[in-house]
Design an enzyme around this catalytic site. Structure first.
Site, mmCIF file in Angstrom:
data_model
loop_
_atom_site.group_PDB
_atom_site.id
_atom_site.type_symbol
_atom_site.label_atom_id
_atom_site.label_comp_id
_atom_site.label_asym_id
_atom_site.label_seq_id
_atom_site.Cartn_x
_atom_site.Cartn_y
_atom_site.Cartn_z
ATOM 1 N N TRP A 332 -6.311 22.420 -11.629
ATOM 2 C CA TRP A 332 -5.019 21.747 -11.498
ATOM 3 C C TRP A 332 -3.994 22.328 -12.484
ATOM 4 O O TRP A 332 -2.996 21.705 -12.778
ATOM 5 C CB TRP A 332 -5.182 20.249 -11.749
ATOM 6 C CG TRP A 332 -5.888 19.520 -10.653
ATOM 7 C CD1 TRP A 332 -5.317 18.806 -9.640
ATOM 8 C CD2 TRP A 332 -7.307 19.426 -10.435
ATOM 9 N NE1 TRP A 332 -6.282 18.273 -8.812
ATOM 10 C CE2 TRP A 332 -7.515 18.639 -9.268
ATOM 11 C CE3 TRP A 332 -8.426 19.930 -11.093
ATOM 12 C CZ2 TRP A 332 -8.777 18.353 -8.772
ATOM 13 C CZ3 TRP A 332 -9.681 19.648 -10.591
ATOM 14 C CH2 TRP A 332 -9.851 18.867 -9.453
ATOM 15 N N CYS A 368 -8.212 18.045 -4.457
ATOM 16 C CA CYS A 368 -8.922 16.975 -3.750
ATOM 17 C C CYS A 368 -9.035 17.190 -2.249
ATOM 18 O O CYS A 368 -10.077 16.938 -1.655
ATOM 19 C CB CYS A 368 -8.294 15.615 -4.065
ATOM 20 S SG CYS A 368 -6.618 15.378 -3.431
ATOM 21 N N HIS A 427 -4.695 10.728 -3.053
ATOM 22 C CA HIS A 427 -6.015 11.281 -3.333
ATOM 23 C C HIS A 427 -6.785 11.312 -2.021
ATOM 24 O O HIS A 427 -6.709 10.374 -1.216
ATOM 25 C CB HIS A 427 -6.757 10.459 -4.380
ATOM 26 C CG HIS A 427 -8.110 11.010 -4.708
ATOM 27 N ND1 HIS A 427 -8.343 12.350 -4.927
ATOM 28 C CD2 HIS A 427 -9.320 10.407 -4.837
ATOM 29 C CE1 HIS A 427 -9.610 12.548 -5.186
ATOM 30 N NE2 HIS A 427 -10.241 11.375 -5.143
ATOM 31 N N ASP A 450 -16.953 10.854 -2.422
ATOM 32 C CA ASP A 450 -15.884 11.669 -3.010
ATOM 33 C C ASP A 450 -16.503 12.823 -3.783
ATOM 34 O O ASP A 450 -17.381 12.610 -4.619
ATOM 35 C CB ASP A 450 -15.041 10.791 -3.946
ATOM 36 C CG ASP A 450 -13.714 11.442 -4.339
ATOM 37 O OD1 ASP A 450 -13.558 12.659 -4.106
ATOM 38 O OD2 ASP A 450 -12.853 10.734 -4.884
ATOM 39 N N TYR A 613 0.210 16.007 -8.924
ATOM 40 C CA TYR A 613 0.017 14.949 -7.924
ATOM 41 C C TYR A 613 -1.066 13.977 -8.359
ATOM 42 O O TYR A 613 -1.177 12.867 -7.834
ATOM 43 C CB TYR A 613 -0.334 15.563 -6.558
ATOM 44 C CG TYR A 613 -1.782 15.921 -6.376
ATOM 45 C CD1 TYR A 613 -2.674 15.043 -5.774
ATOM 46 C CD2 TYR A 613 -2.288 17.147 -6.808
ATOM 47 C CE1 TYR A 613 -4.007 15.365 -5.611
ATOM 48 C CE2 TYR A 613 -3.609 17.486 -6.654
ATOM 49 C CZ TYR A 613 -4.468 16.594 -6.046
ATOM 50 O OH TYR A 613 -5.786 16.914 -5.891
#
Length: 786
Positions: A332, A368, A427, A450, A613
């Protein structure tokens, strides 16, 4: 088919012919010391015995002498020397045993096995079937099978150390009639030396790759077929089988959540929902092999691969890379020069193939939606119904409080060092469908899983499966990881202010800011389907408040729910239309309401920050303070503007920003606090097919784009791919000038007919999240008139 024969000395038949030595294994030391005469006598004894049971093999003296042929034909013939007479070879015993000459699994993609098992879409010649369902196979023997004297069974093995006790070694008996719900086989038909078997597998069988051999027994001994890797069985979960824990009863849902290889992934903010097409590609050549490789690379025992609960936890951990060098390495930072920018990917195929090809080296980079897209590919490929889910205003609870906490100093300024909790603009994770026999009744169905590495679960970066029913009802004491998922979708946002003595007091709470427009692709269409109701009761209802308070009573800040304070001034931020565009000024509207019958005075602080984000702060770009008077029952509207020049040099991926408003009412000391996330919309790529699309014939597509910025886009890369159209390719375009419009044409040859989607994306340091899609229907090639 070659066979491996077992020594008579190792079988229960030992002692049956004590004077015969056939030479099937290394001689013992005593035998090596035996005289040449003893060897000759044993050889003669053997021929006498063979002559009795098979005159055609050992004729009487006076017939054509074939002794030399009998004693020299072996699997590995060696030169016969004068000083040592050879003993009888394996071929002699082979003629006495019931040998398997060939195995035909009827594994053609259009054959009955693959079509009935719904595996005909896999672009592979392997034998791919689903558990709990019947399949057929042909076996060719060295002679006709006699049920009265012959026996036969199938031997399946999976994993490095197969054992019967843990299900990795399966012995399938031949029975007269199939009973179901067990491993078994029966003869369907027999044609001389060939016979057709019908085979049942357990609906709880371990999934994965099995080696298959056939073992036969007859009066003369037993024979075992040699393993042929081309006949390995790939066994998958079976959503069509009622006894499988992944059973899904609606055919349209099975078509969507198992067999659809293209989907939609949503991103942006709750007020500006964006969408991009994703190629799951679970049936593409090499993807199933890559999925099995992922399971093997996990190091988990195959004995646990029959339980989808365990399998999705393994896959959840293996899609990310921190613990176990999984499929995708997350990043990220905004600097992706060592790999591929996360926004460039348009599908999972390229990622999975690269991971498998490089023997398990994580692919750079993902965020993600990439983790989730790959996860859906693996779920559907293995036969577990799965879908990609986006939660807008998604909370990340770091301290198991089940609340999202914002810490302010004495001047109501955010304390960035303490604000570890965050609310992501969006997400993306996954839902997987399965029964949950490990939980109280009613918790089966969709389970949240996840693969994005956020928090650890039992020491590993993974999450789920968390029952959506348990999440909705706040039953955070059930497994797995329900507290974390609950906080993502339904936590309250609590504001804490620092006191002069260093402690913190709760000053404000927002109950409706987390978990909005939870979205997935609709069944059978490309429309967005909202599934928020599956994750939480309607906001503000008694059931929703009970769920929140039930969950938080198990959290680390249960005292937050003893807070009560009258509030008569409110603040709200809204946005017109689809919101501001990249390269333009951003405009928002702030609405203040005084619901009391008295005048209210307040000071309103505002600051706007560039955010990742994920809700992580990058830089504050603008601050303001305003004194306001509100008349009794007045509603006041303020226009808020941020100019392009204020943010143009600060933006990061997703062009996300957050406006934070705080204030205090002078008369009542009421604290106002809210945060509003928005993004700057990027332009689309326009894809226009050129010419007619026909299988095997060259066609083209024109890709058009206009730079919305006043600055030059440097080192622009286009990425194009389409299942059934072309494999992923990168086009290094170069620079695109300020406000300039460009177009390029790509040529390709479509190998498969039918409706297809062509995807394209653009990436450069100055601009990301630019993509486009077009539908192309490829026609069959006409043979033409003769």
């Amino acid at each position: 088919m070659p066979v491996s024969t077992r020594s008579i000395r190792d079988r229960s038949a030992v002692g049956r012919f004590p004077t015969v030595t056939f030479g099937f294994e290394e001689d013992t030391e005593e035998e090596k010391e035996a005289s040449e005469e003893d060897n000759a006598e044993q050889g003669n004894a053997g021929r006498k015995w063979l002559r009795k049971i098979c005159p055609c093999c050992c004729p009487q003296p006076g017939d054509v002498d074939i002794t030399d042929t009998l004693i020299t034909v072996t699997d590995d013939p060696e030169e016969v020397t004068d000083d040592k007479k050879p003993v009888a070879g394996d071929s002699e015993l082979d003629e006495l045993l019931l040998n398997v000459k060939s195995i035909d699994l009827m594994k053609g993609k259009s054959g009955e096995n693959r079509t009935q098992h719904h595996t005909d879409l896999y672009q592979s010649d392997a034998f791919i079937i689903r558990r709990g369902q019947n399949f057929h196979m042909w076996i060719t023997l060295s002679r006709p099978f006699d049920p009265s004297t012959d026996k036969l069974h199938l031997d399946l093995k999976t994993g490095p150390l197969p054992t019967v006790s843990n299900g990795t070694h399966v012995i399938i008996p031949l029975v007269e009639e199939l009973e179901g719900n067990r491993w078994e086989a029966s003869i369907v038909s027999q044609d001389d030396k060939r016979m057709k078997l019908s085979v049942n597998s357990l609906p709880t069988a371990l999934i994965g790759r099995y080696q298959i051999i056939v073992e036969t027994h007859c009066a003369n001994g037993q024979a075992v077929s040699t393993h042929d890797p081309a006949n390995d069985i790939l066994l998958l979960f079976n959503p069509w089988c009622e006894d499988d824990t992944v059973f899904m009863d609606a055919e349209d849902e099975r078509q969507e959540y198992v067999l659809n290889d293209i989907g939609k992934i949503y991103y942006g903010t709750m007020d500006q929902i964006g969408v991009r097409t994703w190629d799951y590609g679970q049936f593409q050549d090499g993807i199933l092999a890559a999925c099995i490789f992922v399971l093997e690379k996990s190091g988990t025992p195959p004995s646990g691969w029959g339980d989808p609960i365990n399998v999705v936890r393994v896959v959840s951990a293996m899609i990310n890379s921190p613990d176990d060098l999984g499929v995708v390495e997350g990043d990220w930072s905004g600097n992706y020069s060592a790999g591929t920018s996360p926004t460039v990917w348009s599908g999972s195929v390229e990622i999975m193939k690269e991971y498998h090809k490089n023997d398990g080296k994580p692919v750079k980079y993902g965020q993600c939606w990439v983790f989730a897209g790959v996860f859906t590919t693996v779920l559907r490929c293995l036969g577990i119904p799965g879908r990609t889910v986006t939660n807008f205003s998604s909370a990340h609870d770091t301290d198991v409080s089940l609340t999202t906490d914002v810490y302010l100093d004495e001047n109501l300024e955010p304390m960035e060092l303490l604000n570890a909790d965050s609310i992501w603009n969006f997400h993306v994770w996954n839902d997987a469908w399965m029964a949950r026999p490990d939980l109280p009744a009613g918790n089966g169905g969709w389970q949240a899983v996840d693969a994005t590495p956020q928090e650890t679960s039992q020491g590993t970066f993974r999450c789920g499966p968390a029952s959506l029913t348990a999440v909705r009802n706040g039953q955070v004491f059930l497994k797995h990881d329900i507290p974390f998922v609950f906080a993502e979708v339904n936590s309250d946002k609590i504001y804490w202010q620092k006191n002069t003595d260093g402690t913190f007091s709760q000053i404000y709470s927002e109950k409706k800011v987390v978990g909005h427009f939870i979205s997935t692709k609709a069944v059978g269409t490309d429309e967005r389907m909202e599934i928020t109701h599956l994750y939480k009761h309607p906001e503000g209802t008694e059931m929703e408040r009970i769920a929140v308070e039930t969950a938080c009573s198990y959290g680390s800040k249960a005292e937050a729910y003893t807070y009560t304070k009258s509030q008569d001034v409110s603040v709200e931020v809204t946005m017109d239309g689809e919101g501001p565009k990249m390269g333009e000024d951003a405009e928002l509207k702030i609405t203040l309401r005084n619901s009391s019958s008295e005048e209210r005075k307040l000071i309103l602080h505002s600051q706007v920050a560039v955010m990742y984000y994920t809700g992580v702060h990058k830089a504050t770009v603008k601050k303001d303070t305003t004194d306001l008077d509100l008349m009794p029952n007045e509603e006041k509207h303020l226009e808020w503007t941020m100019e392009y020049k204020d943010y143009k040099d600060q933006l990061v991926d997703q062009a996300a920003l957050m406006l934070t408003l705080t204030g205090r009412v002078k008369e009542t000391q009421q604290v106002l606090a809210t945060q509003f996330n928005f993004r700057l919309r990027t332009p689309d790529l326009i894809l226009k097919p050129i010419g007619k699309a026909v299988v095997g014939e060259k066609m083209a597509v024109e890709i058009s784009f206009t730079n919305p910025l006043t600055q030059v886009l440097k080192a622009v890369i286009f990425h194009v791919e389409g299942l059934g159209l072309l494999t992923a390719r990168k086009i290094h375009y170069g620079d695109i000038g300020s406000r300039a419009s460009v177009s390029l044409t790509e040529h390709f040859v479509a190998p498969l007919p039918g409706p297809r989607k062509l995807l394209a994306s653009l990436d450069c340091k100055q601009l990301t999240q630019v993509h486009g899609v077009t539908d192309i229907t490829v026609e069959e090639k006409s043979n033409g008139a003769l």
